[in-house]
Design a protein around this motif. Structure first.
Motif, PDB file in Angstrom:
ATOM      1  N   ALA A 188      26.700  32.232  41.059  1.00 53.54           N
ATOM      2  CA  ALA A 188      25.517  32.869  40.611  1.00 53.54           C
ATOM      3  C   ALA A 188      24.740  32.425  39.430  1.00 53.54           C
ATOM      4  N   GLY A 231      30.865  28.425  44.362  1.00 54.65           N
ATOM      5  CA  GLY A 231      29.506  29.277  45.124  1.00 54.65           C
ATOM      6  C   GLY A 231      29.349  30.158  43.541  1.00 54.65           C
ATOM      7  N   SER A 273      31.492  31.432  40.923  1.00 56.56           N
ATOM      8  CA  SER A 273      32.041  32.502  40.948  1.00 56.56           C
ATOM      9  C   SER A 273      33.793  32.637  40.158  1.00 56.56           C
ATOM     10  N   GLU A 328      25.376  23.587  41.870  1.00 51.87           N
ATOM     11  CA  GLU A 328      27.415  23.587  41.532  1.00 51.87           C
ATOM     12  C   GLU A 328      27.834  22.749  40.594  1.00 51.87           C
ATOM     13  N   SER A 383      43.417  35.067  42.781  1.00 49.35           N
ATOM     14  CA  SER A 383      42.555  35.454  44.224  1.00 49.35           C
ATOM     15  C   SER A 383      42.817  36.743  45.263  1.00 49.35           C
ATOM     16  N   TRP A 436      40.922  39.847  44.670  1.00 47.55           N
ATOM     17  CA  TRP A 436      39.693  40.195  45.468  1.00 47.55           C
ATOM     18  C   TRP A 436      39.475  40.427  46.595  1.00 47.55           C
TER      19      TRP A 436
END
Length: 226
Positions: A64, A62, A69, A104, A178, A181
């Motif tokens: 943005a 992913g 990400s 990406e 991770s 999150w």
């Protein structure tokens, strides 16, 4: 209405069978990847457990705009550490570029370039639409036969297993940060279904990637220059 003992027994056996079928793919990826993965945590010794390989395969996670990400950034940071430590000589960046304005691999490339990894060591795969596609294309399109796949801990068993099933001698490094999150818990739960799909794609159907070729020499050139 009274349920007969036979009906109850059949219902129970069906429930047990369904439970076994649900956990079988997860069991498969965990057992098949056992001994071929390590966690990149805060301890200084994890790097010593990683065998040398020609290539690190970083799987997309992913973006943005022009930024990766947080999960993808960690994968890229780990691949940079592996490169600087001499554990790999090239980094294959495999991600989704299936629609206009979403790229990406280029974002991954620019992130690593800004952090001092030389461009000659970076190879882009624009058709890594899922883990199985990335693993198959690493071998058939880019000619990788041995690599270190970099992802998050919850995804690591599946990534390593699918790459090994695709015919690549793969070891895996997983980021454990991770867990901070909230979205990761949903992604970890998704592994139940993703592992089942991976088993279907790789073992049952032996599916071709969305874009199976042609053969590219960019990884060969990166390894020669390294």
């Amino acid at each position: 209405m009274r349920v007969s003992r036979k009906t109850f027994r059949l219902f129970y056996q069906g429930a047990v069978l369904l439970s076994v079928l649900m956990i079988a793919p997860l069991t498969w990826v965990w057992l098949a990847s056992s001994g071929h993965r390590v966690v990149a945590d805060s301890s200084p010794g994890w790097m010593a457990e990683v065998p040398e390989a020609p290539v690190a395969l970083v799987l997309g996670a992913g973006i943005a705009g022009e930024n990766p990400s947080p999960m993808l950034a960690r994968r890229l940071d780990i691949s940079a550490e592996l490169y600087r430590a001499g554990k790999v000589r090239a980094i294959l960046l495999s991600g989704d570029n299936g629609r206009v304005g979403y790229d990406e691999p280029t974002v991954m490339h620019d992130y690593l370039l800004a952090r001092g990894v030389p461009g000659r060591a970076l190879v882009l795969d624009y058709a890594g639409f899922d883990t199985w596609d990335s693993c198959v294309r690493a071998r058939t399109v880019f000619g990788a036969h041995r690599l270190t796949v970099v992802t998050q801990v919850f995804h690591l068993p599946r990534a390593v297993t699918l790459c090994r099933t695709a015919g690549v001698e793969a070891f895996g490094v997983g980021d454990d940060s991770s867990k901070r999150w909230v979205s990761t818990y949903a992604l970890a739960a998704r592994e139940f279904f993703a592992s089942a799909k991976g088993l279907l794609d790789s073992v049952v159907l032996d599916s071709d990637p969305v874009f199976p070729g042609p053969r590219e020499t960019s990884l060969d050139a990166a390894l020669q220059s390294g």
